[in-house]
Write a protein that holds these residues in place. Structure first.
Motif, PDB file in Angstrom:
ATOM      1  N   GLN A 262       1.788   1.395   3.685  1.00  0.00           N
ATOM      2  CA  GLN A 262       1.617   0.205   2.851  1.00  0.00           C
ATOM      3  C   GLN A 262       2.271   0.391   1.488  1.00  0.00           C
ATOM      4  OE1 GLN A 262       0.825  -2.777   3.078  1.00  0.00           O
ATOM      5  NE2 GLN A 262       0.628  -3.347   0.922  1.00  0.00           N
ATOM      6  N   MET A 263       2.223   1.625   0.964  1.00  0.00           N
ATOM      7  CA  MET A 263       2.845   1.894  -0.322  1.00  0.00           C
ATOM      8  C   MET A 263       4.330   1.559  -0.285  1.00  0.00           C
ATOM      9  SD  MET A 263       2.072   3.060  -3.341  1.00  0.00           S
ATOM     10  CE  MET A 263       0.620   4.047  -3.059  1.00  0.00           C
ATOM     11  N   TRP A 264       4.989   1.973   0.792  1.00  0.00           N
ATOM     12  CA  TRP A 264       6.415   1.717   0.899  1.00  0.00           C
ATOM     13  C   TRP A 264       6.702   0.267   1.266  1.00  0.00           C
ATOM     14  CZ3 TRP A 264      10.248   4.502  -0.953  1.00  0.00           C
ATOM     15  CH2 TRP A 264       9.998   5.844  -1.259  1.00  0.00           C
ATOM     16  N   THR A 265       5.797  -0.371   1.997  1.00  0.00           N
ATOM     17  CA  THR A 265       5.960  -1.807   2.222  1.00  0.00           C
ATOM     18  C   THR A 265       5.925  -2.549   0.890  1.00  0.00           C
ATOM     19  OG1 THR A 265       4.915  -1.674   4.414  1.00  0.00           O
ATOM     20  CG2 THR A 265       5.019  -3.840   3.382  1.00  0.00           C
ATOM     21  N   ALA A 266       4.940  -2.191   0.060  1.00  0.00           N
ATOM     22  CA  ALA A 266       4.827  -2.823  -1.261  1.00  0.00           C
ATOM     23  C   ALA A 266       6.043  -2.498  -2.126  1.00  0.00           C
ATOM     24  CB  ALA A 266       3.547  -2.360  -1.950  1.00  0.00           C
ATOM     25  N   PHE A 267       6.534  -1.255  -2.033  1.00  0.00           N
ATOM     26  CA  PHE A 267       7.710  -0.869  -2.804  1.00  0.00           C
ATOM     27  C   PHE A 267       8.936  -1.639  -2.319  1.00  0.00           C
ATOM     28  CE2 PHE A 267      11.054   2.403  -3.933  1.00  0.00           C
ATOM     29  CZ  PHE A 267      10.988   2.163  -5.299  1.00  0.00           C
ATOM     30  N   GLY A 268       9.030  -1.825  -0.985  1.00  0.00           N
ATOM     31  CA  GLY A 268      10.125  -2.614  -0.433  1.00  0.00           C
ATOM     32  C   GLY A 268      10.072  -4.057  -0.901  1.00  0.00           C
ATOM     33  N   PHE A 426       2.798  -3.619  -5.846  1.00  0.00           N
ATOM     34  CA  PHE A 426       3.151  -2.200  -5.739  1.00  0.00           C
ATOM     35  C   PHE A 426       2.259  -1.329  -6.614  1.00  0.00           C
ATOM     36  CE2 PHE A 426       5.979   1.309  -7.360  1.00  0.00           C
ATOM     37  CZ  PHE A 426       5.854   2.108  -6.226  1.00  0.00           C
ATOM     38  N   VAL A 427       2.082  -1.719  -7.872  1.00  0.00           N
ATOM     39  CA  VAL A 427       1.310  -0.888  -8.812  1.00  0.00           C
ATOM     40  C   VAL A 427      -0.132  -0.735  -8.355  1.00  0.00           C
ATOM     41  CG1 VAL A 427       0.371  -0.802 -11.156  1.00  0.00           C
ATOM     42  CG2 VAL A 427       2.785  -1.385 -10.786  1.00  0.00           C
ATOM     43  N   PHE A 428      -0.741  -1.824  -7.878  1.00  0.00           N
ATOM     44  CA  PHE A 428      -2.158  -1.755  -7.521  1.00  0.00           C
ATOM     45  C   PHE A 428      -2.392  -1.174  -6.124  1.00  0.00           C
ATOM     46  CE2 PHE A 428      -2.499  -4.421 -11.204  1.00  0.00           C
ATOM     47  CZ  PHE A 428      -3.762  -4.156 -11.704  1.00  0.00           C
ATOM     48  N   ALA A 429      -1.318  -0.824  -5.412  1.00  0.00           N
ATOM     49  CA  ALA A 429      -1.498  -0.098  -4.156  1.00  0.00           C
ATOM     50  C   ALA A 429      -1.830   1.366  -4.405  1.00  0.00           C
ATOM     51  CB  ALA A 429      -0.231  -0.205  -3.301  1.00  0.00           C
ATOM     52  N   THR A 435      -8.958   6.072  -3.242  1.00  0.00           N
ATOM     53  CA  THR A 435     -10.188   5.368  -2.839  1.00  0.00           C
ATOM     54  C   THR A 435     -10.359   5.257  -1.325  1.00  0.00           C
ATOM     55  OG1 THR A 435      -9.049   3.233  -3.021  1.00  0.00           O
ATOM     56  CG2 THR A 435     -10.248   4.004  -4.959  1.00  0.00           C
ATOM     57  N   ILE A 436      -9.272   5.256  -0.557  1.00  0.00           N
ATOM     58  CA  ILE A 436      -9.395   5.005   0.874  1.00  0.00           C
ATOM     59  C   ILE A 436     -10.137   6.134   1.579  1.00  0.00           C
ATOM     60  CG2 ILE A 436      -7.206   6.080   1.591  1.00  0.00           C
ATOM     61  CD1 ILE A 436      -6.833   3.611   3.447  1.00  0.00           C
ATOM     62  N   ASP A 437     -10.034   7.373   1.063  1.00  0.00           N
ATOM     63  CA  ASP A 437     -10.777   8.489   1.657  1.00  0.00           C
ATOM     64  C   ASP A 437     -12.055   8.803   0.893  1.00  0.00           C
ATOM     65  OD1 ASP A 437      -9.243   9.300   3.954  1.00  0.00           O
ATOM     66  OD2 ASP A 437      -7.691   9.978   2.579  1.00  0.00           O
ATOM     67  N   THR A 438     -12.223   8.199  -0.271  1.00  0.00           N
ATOM     68  CA  THR A 438     -13.442   8.419  -1.066  1.00  0.00           C
ATOM     69  C   THR A 438     -14.498   7.382  -0.735  1.00  0.00           C
ATOM     70  OG1 THR A 438     -12.090   9.341  -2.853  1.00  0.00           O
ATOM     71  CG2 THR A 438     -14.350   8.689  -3.395  1.00  0.00           C
ATOM     72  N   TYR A 439     -14.140   6.114  -0.834  1.00  0.00           N
ATOM     73  CA  TYR A 439     -15.084   5.037  -0.541  1.00  0.00           C
ATOM     74  C   TYR A 439     -15.017   4.574   0.902  1.00  0.00           C
ATOM     75  CZ  TYR A 439     -15.468   4.846  -5.609  1.00  0.00           C
ATOM     76  OH  TYR A 439     -15.685   5.163  -6.923  1.00  0.00           O
ATOM     77  N   GLY A 440     -13.896   4.781   1.554  1.00  0.00           N
ATOM     78  CA  GLY A 440     -13.784   4.412   2.964  1.00  0.00           C
ATOM     79  C   GLY A 440     -13.052   3.108   3.182  1.00  0.00           C
ATOM     80  N   ARG A 441     -12.580   2.939   4.419  1.00  0.00           N
ATOM     81  CA  ARG A 441     -11.791   1.757   4.769  1.00  0.00           C
ATOM     82  C   ARG A 441     -12.648   0.496   4.725  1.00  0.00           C
ATOM     83  NH1 ARG A 441     -10.157   6.927   5.253  1.00  0.00           N
ATOM     84  NH2 ARG A 441      -8.847   7.414   7.051  1.00  0.00           N
ATOM     85  N   ARG A 442     -13.805   0.565   5.342  1.00  0.00           N
ATOM     86  CA  ARG A 442     -14.690  -0.585   5.435  1.00  0.00           C
ATOM     87  C   ARG A 442     -15.154  -1.051   4.058  1.00  0.00           C
ATOM     88  NH1 ARG A 442     -18.510  -3.068   8.860  1.00  0.00           N
ATOM     89  NH2 ARG A 442     -20.474  -3.517   7.798  1.00  0.00           N
ATOM     90  N   ALA A 443     -15.528  -0.112   3.204  1.00  0.00           N
ATOM     91  CA  ALA A 443     -16.019  -0.474   1.873  1.00  0.00           C
ATOM     92  C   ALA A 443     -14.951  -1.191   1.058  1.00  0.00           C
ATOM     93  CB  ALA A 443     -16.500   0.783   1.145  1.00  0.00           C
ATOM     94  N   TYR A 487      -5.715  -7.478  -3.313  1.00  0.00           N
ATOM     95  CA  TYR A 487      -5.211  -7.219  -1.959  1.00  0.00           C
ATOM     96  C   TYR A 487      -4.671  -5.799  -1.810  1.00  0.00           C
ATOM     97  CZ  TYR A 487      -1.780  -7.123   1.821  1.00  0.00           C
ATOM     98  OH  TYR A 487      -1.037  -6.753   2.919  1.00  0.00           O
ATOM     99  N   SER A 488      -3.925  -5.329  -2.782  1.00  0.00           N
ATOM    100  CA  SER A 488      -3.148  -4.103  -2.623  1.00  0.00           C
ATOM    101  C   SER A 488      -3.969  -2.846  -2.352  1.00  0.00           C
ATOM    102  CB  SER A 488      -2.259  -3.896  -3.857  1.00  0.00           C
ATOM    103  OG  SER A 488      -1.268  -4.899  -3.901  1.00  0.00           O
ATOM    104  N   PRO A 489      -5.133  -2.639  -2.992  1.00  0.00           N
ATOM    105  CA  PRO A 489      -5.907  -1.435  -2.663  1.00  0.00           C
ATOM    106  C   PRO A 489      -6.872  -1.620  -1.503  1.00  0.00           C
ATOM    107  CG  PRO A 489      -6.890  -2.523  -4.541  1.00  0.00           C
ATOM    108  CD  PRO A 489      -5.688  -3.342  -4.169  1.00  0.00           C
ATOM    109  N   GLY A 490      -6.947  -2.807  -0.906  1.00  0.00           N
ATOM    110  CA  GLY A 490      -7.905  -3.068   0.166  1.00  0.00           C
ATOM    111  C   GLY A 490      -7.236  -3.433   1.470  1.00  0.00           C
ATOM    112  N   GLU A 491      -7.074  -4.736   1.701  1.00  0.00           N
ATOM    113  CA  GLU A 491      -6.492  -5.196   2.956  1.00  0.00           C
ATOM    114  C   GLU A 491      -5.022  -4.806   3.084  1.00  0.00           C
ATOM    115  OE1 GLU A 491      -6.296  -7.064   6.715  1.00  0.00           O
ATOM    116  OE2 GLU A 491      -7.874  -6.152   5.513  1.00  0.00           O
ATOM    117  N   GLY A 492      -4.387  -4.384   1.997  1.00  0.00           N
ATOM    118  CA  GLY A 492      -3.011  -3.911   2.088  1.00  0.00           C
ATOM    119  C   GLY A 492      -2.881  -2.640   2.904  1.00  0.00           C
TER     120      GLY A 492
END
Length: 631
Positions: A262-268, A426-429, A435-443, A487-492
């Motif tokens: 997703q990071m590279w998708t956002a960068f693209g 991009f920046v907010f990704a 957070t994805i491994d700290t709080y989890g995907r679902r959260a 969107y970028s740090p969650g559903e992205g």
């Protein structure tokens, strides 16, 4: 090697007779621990397949394994690895480990990002391929301002018709139609034959040549064909790269690294908007440069994938254990960690095989909906992928220039506002790496979807402000940027990371193909329908419609998407063995009332009974043990 008795000998999903599938002889080997049915885990237990096995039996099993795969010279190393995998928190008490090996195991928790460079090189290089997808989205976004006019199918302004609107939508949807109908479904047979690296090379070629071809088209039909061909590469790539990354990464940082897709998708997306601005004043060929420039990220992918190690789990699937061990040695800091992971993966895959057995492409696809453990992964991946289109991000990524022109901006202003959207996206990704491994995907999903709903609704309502008012365009842009920031740090990052994790190895390729085809099919539907939706509903109605879809997606995620953080890919078999009804009932009857008491009524004494119960030490318990020692 003496044949081991299977733990589960039948698949009766409709009754409580699953306990009868439990083999008493193996139960004795495991001590008190009772095997969990990987189809109907009604007690929500998560179990280490090595836990409870007496040391002598474990060592004999390892010797038999080493002899079977022709690696007897590594028997001592595999035995040490098996002891660590059997009880991860207790590795300090394993006498045969030297201090270097213990220090490496401590660093898995205390310095979890201290990984060998081939791991980072592999994940980041392959995720660069996602930039092609992001760049193409925004290239077509800017090109939409001019190519329809050149090809005689204007969708806005003088000469615009409903027919032209559909043509523009279909051409823009070309890559997603090609992906959903062909590219994604080629992934499974291609992976079977060529492996993960071979498929990535194949897809990179299709992301290179058709993109260049799109810059030389003479009519909209030719442009549509080049974009269909691009879709073949996009589909195969999107179905393979997240799997490849997930299979190579340690569980503790898997989410953070796999989300580099997703990071590279956002960068693209961001680079595509930069390219749109860079060629804005070059005249009639601007749209050709905007579309054709998306080939650039495919070049390092074509060259660099040769230097990446193949997925060790793919090698194991093919019975090539020595090659799998060599790959793991490149992807882990010490041979001990490579041996531990290899034997643990082998032990869990044996249990998977007892449930699933042998199959072919057709039966694997059918089993996505018939084997309960796989069906639950299919449902969860479907929900998160569908939600990515329901949330409305792609109405901005595909049509932001059109949306801002509807808000009264000129061509240059629309491109500048779209550039701002790409930059925010991009920046907010970046926060999701942590957070994805700290709080989890679902959260992350449950927090960000309500925020996306109200920001999208607010952006739509701002169209009601008189256009001559300076706040009109400014507030629309502000709420669209705020929407992108949520969107970028969650559903992205979550959908592709999550879908790459949830399927068992036997169904991982076809399962990921299903998930990506779902995402890209609905992206095609969105791309085709949004221009017509915008004409029929006007911006206020269109944005309000997608705000409502965000609320619907939130409900689906709450009920049907289990958490996967900090679990190995093999341990997720137990998570997805929990019946859907059990999971949904827990969320409605326990999690939701607890959340209301704790955060609405502010009752600090509210307690939530956990859904999952862990039997025997699993990989995540190592984190607790090492941190306790460090403190």
């Amino acid at each position: 090697m003496a044949e081991e008795k299977p733990i589960i000998t039948q698949i009766d999903n409709s009754s409580d007779e699953y306990d009868r599938g439990y083999n008493a002889a193996v139960a004795a080997e495991r001590g008190h621990q009772k095997a969990v049915d990987l189809n109907r885990n009604v007690t929500a237990r998560i179990q280490n397949p090595l836990a409870g096995i007496p040391r002598a039996t474990l060592f004999q099993n390892v010797e038999d394994f080493a002899a079977e795969v022709g690696m007897t010279e590594q028997t001592d190393l595999f035995q040490k690895g098996a002891l660590v995998a059997q009880d991860p928190p207790a590795f300090e008490s394993v006498e045969s480990l030297d201090e270097v090996e213990k220090d490496a195991l401590r660093n898995e928790v205390l310095h979890k990002w201290r990984q060998p460079w081939p791991l980072y090189f592999t994940v980041i290089l392959c995720s660069i391929g996602a930039a092609v997808q992001g760049w193409d989205q925004t290239g077509s976004n800017g090109a939409n301002l001019s190519w329809p006019i050149e090809f005689g199918v204007p969708d806005t302004g003088p000469g615009a018709t409903d027919y032209n609107t559909w043509i523009v939508g279909i051409v823009n949807a070309g890559p997603y139609i090609g992906s959903a109908l062909l590219g994604c479904w080629l992934s499974d047979p291609l992976n079977f034959i060529f492996g993960r690296r071979g498929v990535i090379f194949f897809s990179a070629i299709f992301c290179l040549i058709p993109v260049i071809g799109s810059a030389f088209c003479q009519n909209w039909e030719q442009l549509f064909v080049t974009r269909l061909l691009l879709g073949i590469g996009m589909g195969a790539k999107a179905s393979t790269v997240p799997i490849y990354a997930a299979e190579n990464c340690p569980a503790a940082i898997r989410g953070g690294l796999v989300m580099s897709w997703q990071m590279w998708t956002a960068f693209g997306i961001f680079l595509g908007f930069c390219a749109n601005l860079a060629v804005y004043n070059v005249g009639d060929i601007a749209w050709r440069l905007q579309l054709g420039s998306a080939f650039i990220p495919a070049v390092p992918l074509v060259i660099g994938v040769y230097f990446c190690p193949e997925s060790p789990r793919w090698y194991i699937k093919k019975g090539r254990y020595q090659d799998a061990f060599n790959s793991l040695c490149r992807l882990r800091n010490t041979p001990l960690q490579a041996a531990r992971d290899l034997y643990y993966i082998h032990a869990q895959i044996k249990e998977e095989a007892d449930i699933i057995g042998k199959n072919n492409y057709v039966t694997r696809f059918v089993e996505l909906f018939t084997i309960p453990r796989v069906r639950r992964a299919t449902l969860a991946s479907f929900v998160v992928m569908l939600a990515q289109q329901m949330c409305g991000i792609n109405i901005i990524a595909f049509y932001s220039s059109t949306v801002f022109k509807e808000a009264g901006a000129g061509d240059l202003q629309a491109l500048l506002a779209s550039f701002g959207f790409g930059l925010v996206n991009f920046v907010f990704a970046w926060p999701a790496v942590w957070t994805i491994d700290t709080y989890g995907r679902r959260a992350l999903l449950l927090f960000t979807f309500p925020q996306m709903a109200w920001t999208l609704l607010a952006a739509g309502l701002c169209f009601l402000i008189p256009e001559e008012n300076r706040a009109h365009l400014g507030l629309i842009a502000f709420f669209i940027f705020l929407f992108a920031a949520f969107y970028s740090p969650g559903e992205g990052p979550v959908p592709f990371t999550y879908s790459a994790e949830v399927f068992p190895l036997s169904h991982r390729e076809v399962g990921m193909s299903w998930a990506v085809a779902t995402c890209l099919f609905w992206a095609a539907v969105l791309s085709i329908t949004f221009p017509r939706l915008l004409r029929a509903f006007h911006p206020v109605g269109a944005f309000g419609f997608y705000a409502g879809l965000n609320v619907t997606a939130l409900c689906l995620i709450f009920l049907f998407v289990p958490e996967t953080k900090q679990r190995t890919l093999e341990e997720l078999d137990y998570v997805f063995a929990v019946p859907t009804r059990t999971h949904a009932s827990y969320q409605l009857k326990k999690a939701l009332p607890w959340w209301i008491k704790r955060y609405i009524m502010r009752r600090k004494d509210a307690r939530l009974e956990p859904l999952y119960h862990f039997e025997g030490a699993t990989a995540a318990d190592q984190l607790i043990a090492v941190k306790a020692m460090a403190n």
